[in-house]
Design a protein around this motif. Structure first.
Motif, mmCIF file in Angstrom:
data_model
loop_
_atom_site.group_PDB
_atom_site.id
_atom_site.type_symbol
_atom_site.label_atom_id
_atom_site.label_comp_id
_atom_site.label_asym_id
_atom_site.label_seq_id
_atom_site.Cartn_x
_atom_site.Cartn_y
_atom_site.Cartn_z
ATOM 1 N N CYS A 38 37.597 -16.586 -1.377
ATOM 2 C CA CYS A 38 36.511 -17.141 -2.179
ATOM 3 C C CYS A 38 35.203 -17.008 -1.418
ATOM 4 O O CYS A 38 35.176 -16.837 -0.198
ATOM 5 N N ILE A 84 40.698 -21.197 -12.985
ATOM 6 C CA ILE A 84 39.666 -21.554 -12.033
ATOM 7 C C ILE A 84 38.951 -22.813 -12.508
ATOM 8 O O ILE A 84 38.538 -22.907 -13.659
ATOM 9 N N TRP A 130 35.612 -15.685 -6.771
ATOM 10 C CA TRP A 130 36.990 -15.478 -6.311
ATOM 11 C C TRP A 130 37.289 -13.980 -6.318
ATOM 12 O O TRP A 130 37.058 -13.280 -7.304
ATOM 13 N N TYR A 131 37.801 -13.507 -5.178
ATOM 14 C CA TYR A 131 38.137 -12.107 -5.017
ATOM 15 C C TYR A 131 39.620 -11.971 -4.707
ATOM 16 O O TYR A 131 40.255 -12.866 -4.169
ATOM 17 N N ARG A 132 40.114 -10.780 -5.008
ATOM 18 C CA ARG A 132 41.494 -10.446 -4.693
ATOM 19 C C ARG A 132 41.485 -9.142 -3.909
ATOM 20 O O ARG A 132 40.713 -8.225 -4.215
ATOM 21 N N GLN A 164 38.742 -22.533 3.118
ATOM 22 C CA GLN A 164 39.715 -22.178 2.096
ATOM 23 C C GLN A 164 41.089 -22.612 2.574
ATOM 24 O O GLN A 164 41.459 -22.424 3.736
ATOM 25 N N HIS A 176 35.896 -25.530 -11.274
ATOM 26 C CA HIS A 176 34.775 -25.765 -10.358
ATOM 27 C C HIS A 176 34.125 -27.074 -10.785
ATOM 28 O O HIS A 176 33.022 -27.098 -11.320
ATOM 29 N N SER A 193 36.037 -25.636 -5.521
ATOM 30 C CA SER A 193 36.547 -24.808 -6.605
ATOM 31 C C SER A 193 38.011 -24.527 -6.302
ATOM 32 O O SER A 193 38.395 -24.383 -5.135
ATOM 33 N N THR A 194 38.819 -24.492 -7.345
ATOM 34 C CA THR A 194 40.234 -24.185 -7.146
ATOM 35 C C THR A 194 40.646 -23.010 -8.013
ATOM 36 O O THR A 194 40.148 -22.825 -9.117
ATOM 37 N N LEU A 195 41.560 -22.230 -7.456
ATOM 38 C CA LEU A 195 42.179 -21.127 -8.168
ATOM 39 C C LEU A 195 43.662 -21.437 -8.245
ATOM 40 O O LEU A 195 44.312 -21.625 -7.213
ATOM 41 N N TYR A 246 43.743 -13.595 -1.367
ATOM 42 C CA TYR A 246 42.711 -14.137 -2.248
ATOM 43 C C TYR A 246 41.627 -14.764 -1.369
ATOM 44 O O TYR A 246 41.922 -15.522 -0.445
ATOM 45 N N CYS A 304 38.899 -24.006 -2.385
ATOM 46 C CA CYS A 304 37.742 -23.435 -1.701
ATOM 47 C C CYS A 304 36.666 -24.521 -1.645
ATOM 48 O O CYS A 304 36.218 -25.007 -2.689
#
Lengths: 118, 116
Positions: free
Chosen positions: B94, B69, B35-37, B6, B71, B77-79, B92, B23
């Motif tokens: 992933c 997001i 994706w988590y926060r 990441q 993918h 994958s991008t946030l 953040y 990610c």
């Protein structure tokens, strides 16, 4: 809905003491997985163990051991002879079948901050 | 285990700007990324699930127009946090899972975002 409860917010022990971190879960899935992760101050999640719902055998890995009791929906984690390096936040997590697809997503408990003092 | 990278690990941005977090799965094809926060001293909250080539599925309460997001490939994958505000400051992280991995999901190192 899935839920993971880690009732212990913080635990402080002295080095070489044994410590048990509790985890209780709720799920309606018949197939599910339970996890424990360690999060040191640097932030990354370190995978410790995965256990599926059909395997209630307890597991031991070095100083770590896990007790899975399906009857009480608990998946407790014990560190034997704790060390200062064990200080971290420990998360218990649950995954089940994500509705509408084949993805699994993790539901985390709130975590337990373990401090091991020299 | 499989490796998820990441980037960046830390970023500071000005309020109103956008920030992109990447990610990558380095040694496997990630069919699904999460994706988590995480707020300080809090648990990880799932924001969204993305499958390669599909639109992401957002959790309730997560603004899809704010947290974009993408993918587009099996390894990335991008946030993107758009028009960031101080309240978006958070950690953040992933995770990625691939075919045959069952419920194994491997986590990236996380990104600490500070919006000033």
């Amino acid at each position: 809905a899935q839920k993971v409860t880690q009732a212990q917010t913080e635990i402080s022990v002295v080095e070489k003491e044994d410590v048990t971190l509790d985890c209780v879960y709720e799920t309606r899935d018949t197939t599910y997985y339970l996890f424990w992760y360690k999060q040191p101050p640097s932030g990354e999640l370190v995978f410790l163990i995965r256990r599926n719902s059909f395997d209630e055998q307890n597991e031991i890995s070095g100083r770590y051991s896990w007790n899975f009791q399906k009857s009480t929906s608990s998946f407790n984690f014990t560190i034997t002879a704790s060390q200062v390096v064990d200080s971290a936040v420990y998360f218990c997590a649950l995954s089940g079948y994500n509705s509408g697809g084949s993805n699994y997503k993790l539901t985390f408990g709130k975590g337990t901050l373990l401090t091991v003092n020299p | 285990g499989a490796v998820v990278s990441q980037h960046p690990s830390r970023v500071i941005c000005k309020s109103g700007t956008s920030v992109k977090i990447e990610c990558r799965s380095l040694d496997f094809q990630a069919t699904t990324m999460f994706w988590y926060r995480q707020f300080p001293k809090q648990s990880l909250m799932l924001m969204a699930t993305s499958n390669e080539g599909s639109k992401a599925t957002y959790e309730q309460g997560v603004e899809k127009d704010k947290f974009l997001i993408n993918h587009a490939s099996l390894t990335l994958s991008t946030l993107t946090v758009t028009s960031a505000h101080p309240e978006d400051s958070s950690f953040y992280i992933c995770s990625a899972s691939g075919l045959g991995m069952n419920t194994e999901a491997f986590f990236g190192q996380g990104t600490r975002l500070t919006v000033v």
